[in-house]
Every structure is written in structure tokens, then in C-alpha cells.
Design a protein around this motif. Structure first.
Motif, PDB file in Angstrom:
ATOM      1  N   LYS A   2       0.651  -1.008   0.361  1.00  0.00           N
ATOM      2  CA  LYS A   2      -0.435  -0.015  -0.302  1.00  0.00           C
ATOM      3  C   LYS A   2       0.910   1.822  -0.201  1.00  0.00           C
ATOM      4  O   LYS A   2       0.939   2.078  -0.666  1.00  0.00           O
ATOM      5  CB  LYS A   2      -0.276  -0.316   1.526  1.00  0.00           C
ATOM      6  N   ALA A  67      -6.567   4.085  -0.379  1.00  0.00           N
ATOM      7  CA  ALA A  67      -6.161   3.217   1.109  1.00  0.00           C
ATOM      8  C   ALA A  67      -6.045   3.313   1.920  1.00  0.00           C
ATOM      9  O   ALA A  67      -5.842   2.472   3.245  1.00  0.00           O
ATOM     10  CB  ALA A  67      -5.124   2.074   0.096  1.00  0.00           C
ATOM     11  N   GLU A  78     -10.309  -2.723   5.855  1.00  0.00           N
ATOM     12  CA  GLU A  78      -9.804  -4.052   4.235  1.00  0.00           C
ATOM     13  C   GLU A  78     -11.105  -3.438   3.703  1.00  0.00           C
ATOM     14  O   GLU A  78     -11.434  -3.082   1.868  1.00  0.00           O
ATOM     15  CB  GLU A  78      -9.763  -5.069   4.628  1.00  0.00           C
ATOM     16  N   ASP A  81     -12.351  -0.302   1.515  1.00  0.00           N
ATOM     17  CA  ASP A  81     -10.861  -0.443   0.511  1.00  0.00           C
ATOM     18  C   ASP A  81     -11.711  -0.973  -0.755  1.00  0.00           C
ATOM     19  O   ASP A  81     -11.953  -0.998  -1.855  1.00  0.00           O
ATOM     20  CB  ASP A  81      -9.406  -1.010   0.956  1.00  0.00           C
ATOM     21  N   VAL A  87     -11.077   0.561  -4.558  1.00  0.00           N
ATOM     22  CA  VAL A  87      -9.451   0.886  -4.409  1.00  0.00           C
ATOM     23  C   VAL A  87      -8.201   0.312  -5.618  1.00  0.00           C
ATOM     24  O   VAL A  87      -7.836   1.147  -6.804  1.00  0.00           O
ATOM     25  CB  VAL A  87      -8.400   1.200  -3.596  1.00  0.00           C
ATOM     26  N   PRO A  91      -8.616   4.614  -7.120  1.00  0.00           N
ATOM     27  CA  PRO A  91      -7.276   4.353  -5.908  1.00  0.00           C
ATOM     28  C   PRO A  91      -7.040   5.688  -5.325  1.00  0.00           C
ATOM     29  O   PRO A  91      -7.805   5.567  -3.778  1.00  0.00           O
ATOM     30  CB  PRO A  91      -6.438   4.169  -6.132  1.00  0.00           C
TER      31      PRO A  91
END
Length: 191
Positions: A2, A67, A78, A81, A87, A91
């Protein structure tokens, strides 16, 4: 992984920074949002990675690495995301605005002014025009602080996030998650 993706996303903004450009300081800036579940349980969340520049012509470019969402619960981060922000496909959130250069030039050190800034926000493949009422404080010749005067309400339907909110609700086994989210921010910009 990440942190590598976030670094790549932020690289273009760092390359355009120059002596006449104001740069958002990630470590001392924040963007917060409040989620409301089950009708009356509110929780404050934030993003750990923000970046932006304001050039001498007044062009403000800002981005949030989605993220980097931080809710204090790893599994929820999570899920946001993958299920909400998606993402892998989307993103980042980007915001573009034009700020009157005279606004900062006329502001004396130690002074504060309030302004409404019109911006275009791009999120999840959708773009919306939004107005932000901000307080601008000139702390020195090379340091300004910009903060929301009132939260901005972001509606999931405006950015194609309604299905993602519903997926989060189902996975978490909740009766409801609000689709309208108040967002507030404080941005430190330095030259």
C-alpha cells in the motif's frame, strides 16, 4: 505494498512543487468523516495520506489516497477499500479548485478570512461540483492553515457509492448505514 502505491500516486504532486507553490503537509493535515450506523451510532474516521498543491495562479489540486482510510478496525478498513471505494479501480479522490490569488496576497500575517471555494470532486468514477466554506489563516509568509467552517455532506448516491454502502451493511450485519456522510478537514500548507 500500500505504501508503494500511495508513494506512486503522490509523486506527480511532489514534482510540481516549487518556491511559489504551497504544498499540503500530510503529517499535520487531516480529512475526517463520520459514519452513522444503526440510526444513531456515529464514528469518526480519517485518511492517513493526503497531498496537494496551490500554485501562484490559484490552481489547487488535492488528492486523498483512499487505501489510507483509518477507522481503527483493520477488517473494516479492508472492507471499505474493497467493497466501498474499490481502490483497485478507483485509488484516489481528487479535488480541483481555483482560488483567487489576491485572497492570499491580501491576507496579513496573523489574519483569518472566510471564503467559499467552488471545487470539482472526482470519486469512484464520478465528478461533482461542490462548494466548500473554509477559514484561511495566514500564520507566516510561508505557512497557511485552511479548515472547513462547517462539515461538507457527501452523499453516496452522488458518487456511485450506494451499492458499496449496502455491501458493507450486509457484510457487517447492520440494520442501516447512513448514505450521507459529514466530512471536515484541516490542511496545513507551506511554501
Amino acid at each position: 505494498m500500500k505504501s508503494i502505491i500511495i508513494g506512486i500516486l503522490l509523486l506527480p504532486l511532489s514534482l510540481v512543487a516549487s518556491a511559489g507553490t504551497w504544498t499540503v503537509e500530510n503529517d499535520s493535515s487531516n480529512v475526517n468523516f463520520i459514519s452513522i450506523k444503526k440510526g444513531d451510532i456515529a464514528e469518526v474516521h480519517h485518511f492517513k495520506s493526503v497531498a496537494g498543491t496551490l500554485n501562484d495562479k490559484g490552481q489547487f489540486d488535492f488528492l486523498i489516497a483512499l487505501a489510507s482510510v483509518a477507522t481503527n478496525i483493520d477488517i473494516r478498513d479492508e472492507r471499505m477499500d474493497s467493497l466501498l471505494f474499490e481502490v483497485d479501480k478507483y485509488p484516489q479522490l481528487t479535488l480541483k479548485a481555483q482560488v483567487d490569488p489576491k485572497l492570499l496576497a491580501s491576507l496579513a500575517i496573523g489574519s483569518v478570512t472566510v471564503a467559499t471555494i467552488d471545487a470539482e470532486v472526482a470519486l469512484h468514477g464520478n465528478k461533482q461540483k461542490m462548494a466548500f466554506t473554509v477559514s484561511i489563516a495566514k500564520l507566516s509568509d510561508s505557512h497557511i492553515l485552511v479548515a472547513s467552517v462547517a462539515p461538507v455532506i457527501v452523499n453516496a448516491s452522488s458518487f456511485g457509492l450506494t451499492a458499496g454502502v449496502e455491501k458493507l451493511r450486509e457484510v457487517a450485519g447492520l440494520s442501516a448505514i447512513s448514505k450521507a456522510v459529514p466530512v471536515s478537514f484541516m490542511l496545513n500548507l507551506k511554501q
